[in-house]
Scaffold this motif. Sequence first.
Motif, PDB file in Angstrom:
ATOM      1  N   UNK A 184     -13.889   5.119  64.923  1.00 34.04           N
ATOM      2  CA  UNK A 184     -14.062   3.797  64.350  1.00 34.04           C
ATOM      3  C   UNK A 184     -12.954   3.477  63.352  1.00 34.04           C
ATOM      4  N   UNK A 185     -12.544   2.216  63.338  1.00 31.53           N
ATOM      5  CA  UNK A 185     -11.516   1.776  62.393  1.00 31.53           C
ATOM      6  C   UNK A 185     -11.998   1.942  60.957  1.00 31.53           C
ATOM      7  N   UNK A 186     -13.313   1.854  60.745  1.00 32.27           N
ATOM      8  CA  UNK A 186     -13.865   2.010  59.400  1.00 32.27           C
ATOM      9  C   UNK A 186     -13.635   3.418  58.850  1.00 32.27           C
ATOM     10  N   UNK A 187     -13.373   4.393  59.715  1.00 31.50           N
ATOM     11  CA  UNK A 187     -13.119   5.758  59.268  1.00 31.50           C
ATOM     12  C   UNK A 187     -11.646   6.009  58.979  1.00 31.50           C
ATOM     13  N   UNK A 188     -10.834   4.981  59.182  1.00 25.87           N
ATOM     14  CA  UNK A 188      -9.405   5.088  58.855  1.00 25.87           C
ATOM     15  C   UNK A 188      -9.237   4.839  57.368  1.00 25.87           C
ATOM     16  N   UNK A 189      -9.001   5.905  56.602  1.00 24.28           N
ATOM     17  CA  UNK A 189      -8.959   5.817  55.142  1.00 24.28           C
ATOM     18  C   UNK A 189      -7.946   4.786  54.655  1.00 24.28           C
ATOM     19  N   UNK A 190      -6.745   4.825  55.210  1.00 27.69           N
ATOM     20  CA  UNK A 190      -5.683   3.967  54.704  1.00 27.69           C
ATOM     21  C   UNK A 190      -5.918   2.499  55.063  1.00 27.69           C
ATOM     22  N   UNK A 191      -6.398   2.248  56.274  1.00 31.14           N
ATOM     23  CA  UNK A 191      -6.685   0.861  56.625  1.00 31.14           C
ATOM     24  C   UNK A 191      -7.836   0.315  55.777  1.00 31.14           C
ATOM     25  N   UNK A 192      -8.848   1.146  55.535  1.00 37.35           N
ATOM     26  CA  UNK A 192      -9.974   0.714  54.711  1.00 37.35           C
ATOM     27  C   UNK A 192      -9.526   0.388  53.298  1.00 37.35           C
ATOM     28  N   UNK A 193      -8.642   1.226  52.740  1.00 39.76           N
ATOM     29  CA  UNK A 193      -8.098   0.932  51.414  1.00 39.76           C
ATOM     30  C   UNK A 193      -7.356  -0.399  51.398  1.00 39.76           C
ATOM     31  N   UNK A 194      -6.495  -0.594  52.380  1.00 35.29           N
ATOM     32  CA  UNK A 194      -5.703  -1.818  52.443  1.00 35.29           C
ATOM     33  C   UNK A 194      -6.604  -3.028  52.642  1.00 35.29           C
ATOM     34  N   UNK A 195      -7.533  -2.940  53.596  1.00 34.93           N
ATOM     35  CA  UNK A 195      -8.390  -4.082  53.919  1.00 34.93           C
ATOM     36  C   UNK A 195      -9.300  -4.445  52.739  1.00 34.93           C
ATOM     37  N   UNK A 196      -9.905  -3.430  52.127  1.00 37.24           N
ATOM     38  CA  UNK A 196     -10.839  -3.687  51.031  1.00 37.24           C
ATOM     39  C   UNK A 196     -10.125  -4.310  49.833  1.00 37.24           C
ATOM     40  N   UNK A 197      -8.983  -3.741  49.469  1.00 32.23           N
ATOM     41  CA  UNK A 197      -8.242  -4.283  48.333  1.00 32.23           C
ATOM     42  C   UNK A 197      -7.796  -5.712  48.569  1.00 32.23           C
ATOM     43  N   UNK A 198      -7.312  -5.982  49.773  1.00 33.08           N
ATOM     44  CA  UNK A 198      -6.842  -7.326  50.082  1.00 33.08           C
ATOM     45  C   UNK A 198      -7.998  -8.303  50.298  1.00 33.08           C
ATOM     46  N   UNK A 199      -9.171  -7.820  50.702  1.00 32.80           N
ATOM     47  CA  UNK A 199     -10.333  -8.711  50.802  1.00 32.80           C
ATOM     48  C   UNK A 199     -10.674  -9.269  49.423  1.00 32.80           C
ATOM     49  N   UNK A 200     -10.637  -8.412  48.407  1.00 34.40           N
ATOM     50  CA  UNK A 200     -10.882  -8.876  47.040  1.00 34.40           C
ATOM     51  C   UNK A 200      -9.775  -9.826  46.586  1.00 34.40           C
ATOM     52  N   UNK A 201      -8.520  -9.450  46.876  1.00 32.87           N
ATOM     53  CA  UNK A 201      -7.398 -10.290  46.467  1.00 32.87           C
ATOM     54  C   UNK A 201      -7.439 -11.659  47.149  1.00 32.87           C
ATOM     55  N   UNK A 202      -7.872 -11.697  48.414  1.00 36.77           N
ATOM     56  CA  UNK A 202      -7.988 -12.974  49.123  1.00 36.77           C
ATOM     57  C   UNK A 202      -9.037 -13.864  48.453  1.00 36.77           C
ATOM     58  N   UNK A 203     -10.148 -13.260  48.041  1.00 35.52           N
ATOM     59  CA  UNK A 203     -11.176 -14.032  47.349  1.00 35.52           C
ATOM     60  C   UNK A 203     -10.643 -14.569  46.017  1.00 35.52           C
ATOM     61  N   UNK A 204      -9.906 -13.728  45.292  1.00 37.63           N
ATOM     62  CA  UNK A 204      -9.321 -14.180  44.033  1.00 37.63           C
ATOM     63  C   UNK A 204      -8.323 -15.292  44.243  1.00 37.63           C
ATOM     64  N   UNK A 205      -7.477 -15.151  45.266  1.00 34.17           N
ATOM     65  CA  UNK A 205      -6.497 -16.186  45.548  1.00 34.17           C
ATOM     66  C   UNK A 205      -7.183 -17.484  45.970  1.00 34.17           C
ATOM     67  N   UNK A 206      -8.257 -17.368  46.770  1.00 35.20           N
ATOM     68  CA  UNK A 206      -9.001 -18.556  47.174  1.00 35.20           C
ATOM     69  C   UNK A 206      -9.556 -19.299  45.975  1.00 35.20           C
ATOM     70  N   UNK A 207     -10.045 -18.555  44.973  1.00 41.89           N
ATOM     71  CA  UNK A 207     -10.551 -19.186  43.758  1.00 41.89           C
ATOM     72  C   UNK A 207      -9.432 -19.902  43.009  1.00 41.89           C
ATOM     73  N   UNK A 208      -8.291 -19.238  42.874  1.00 40.21           N
ATOM     74  CA  UNK A 208      -7.162 -19.849  42.161  1.00 40.21           C
ATOM     75  C   UNK A 208      -6.634 -21.079  42.887  1.00 40.21           C
ATOM     76  N   UNK A 209      -6.498 -20.985  44.192  1.00 42.30           N
ATOM     77  CA  UNK A 209      -5.954 -22.105  44.961  1.00 42.30           C
ATOM     78  C   UNK A 209      -6.878 -23.318  44.884  1.00 42.30           C
ATOM     79  N   UNK A 210      -8.182 -23.075  44.822  1.00 41.10           N
ATOM     80  CA  UNK A 210      -9.136 -24.181  44.728  1.00 41.10           C
ATOM     81  C   UNK A 210      -9.117 -24.823  43.343  1.00 41.10           C
ATOM     82  N   UNK A 211      -8.960 -24.004  42.320  1.00 41.10           N
ATOM     83  CA  UNK A 211      -9.106 -24.486  40.942  1.00 41.10           C
ATOM     84  C   UNK A 211      -7.793 -25.014  40.361  1.00 41.10           C
TER      85      UNK A 211
END
Length: 410
Positions: A10-37
């Motif tokens: 499973x892709x979820x067991x790929x440590x490096x992809x999970x790190x990249x995806x999780x960190x950028x998921x948070x960053x995308x949410x933060x950017x979405x908040x900034x872009x809206x405001x």
Amino acid sequence: MSDVAAKKDSLARNRDYTLLWSGQALAEAGFGATLFVLPLLALALTGSPGVSGLVLSVDAAAQLLVGLPAGALVDRWNRKRIMLACEAAQVVALASLVFVLWTDTASVVHLVAVAAVLGAARALFEPAEDASLPRIVPEHQLATAVAMNTARSSLGQMGGSALGGLLYSLGRALPFLFDLVTHCVAFVALAFLRLPPREKPETAEKTHLVREIGEGLRWVWSRPEIRVTTLCAVVLNLFFSAYYLVVIVLATGRGVPSTETGVMASMLGVGGVVGALIAPRLHRVLGPYRSIAIVFWVATALTPVALLIDDGYLMGVLFAGMTLLVPTANTTIGTHQLLLTPDELRGRLSGVLAVAVGTAGAVGPVLGGLLTELLDPVPAVVVCTVGIALVTAYVTVSPTLRHYPEKGQQ
């Protein structure tokens, strides 16, 4: 493959992809908040809608201006360091904005500077991440990774916009503080990312940046499948962006309440998220040609339906239907392009495509505005429908797409 083997693979067991995806998921949410405001903050500081739009356009302009050289630099420099530097730059920019808001010394010039830094950082980060993806996940999981990145972006934009509005109502600095924290987390996640070394050792060879950009442009143009899919995507994005604005004007003219108009806009994101989750399976079931062509067929069939709808919620369902299959096409195209392109050109590939599609997305609303100025909304919808139908006809008969991808090019 057995269930046990599938779980182990499973892709979820790929440590490096999970790190990249999780960190950028948070960053995308933060950017979405900034872009809206950000435009709301500019409006509150100046009272000028024009200045509000200017601040927002600076972010998009920075991404377009930096896009081509960014792709070349991604192929020249260490990609992990580029991603770390981009996150650090955004942290500094956001920290400065939080500080001036807390001290009540914010200015339009400062907002413009922050927007420019955020746009330029994204223009560098995205090709660096795209080019690194085939070195983080195995080839057979690349399509799923591309689809999950699409879902991440859609979720981040939807969730970030909603959270940004809520935080802004509690305090002007809070959305930017949230964005600052998410980028700090993303920076830490990237620091632990193990990015395998590139096949070709990085050298300090001095070459002209313009020449390297030209090599990327020539590569995109020389590969028929990349050239054709890019041109078709640009035309579709152009007319759909125009169509979106025209339909908003049409709905407003028919008395659709602003709350329903907001739902219409959010349903674009809902369609994108659901589509991204089912994209890996559809990518396998439909095959390359139908995965791409079905987006154009559905868009052509649904665009005129807006003329028959007066309800904002139904219009939102229409928008969701039009975007539902886009992630499947993006998964098919993106996966093949990454596998086809040599590692030393992947950054430039991503940069060229981002600028091409981004330009169409920026020009599209202008075209939509001109159509609503020169025509009534109904004939303006017809014009957009005809434009989409013409590119759909080309996609349907194109030998390059009907045999996409050719054997031996994968």
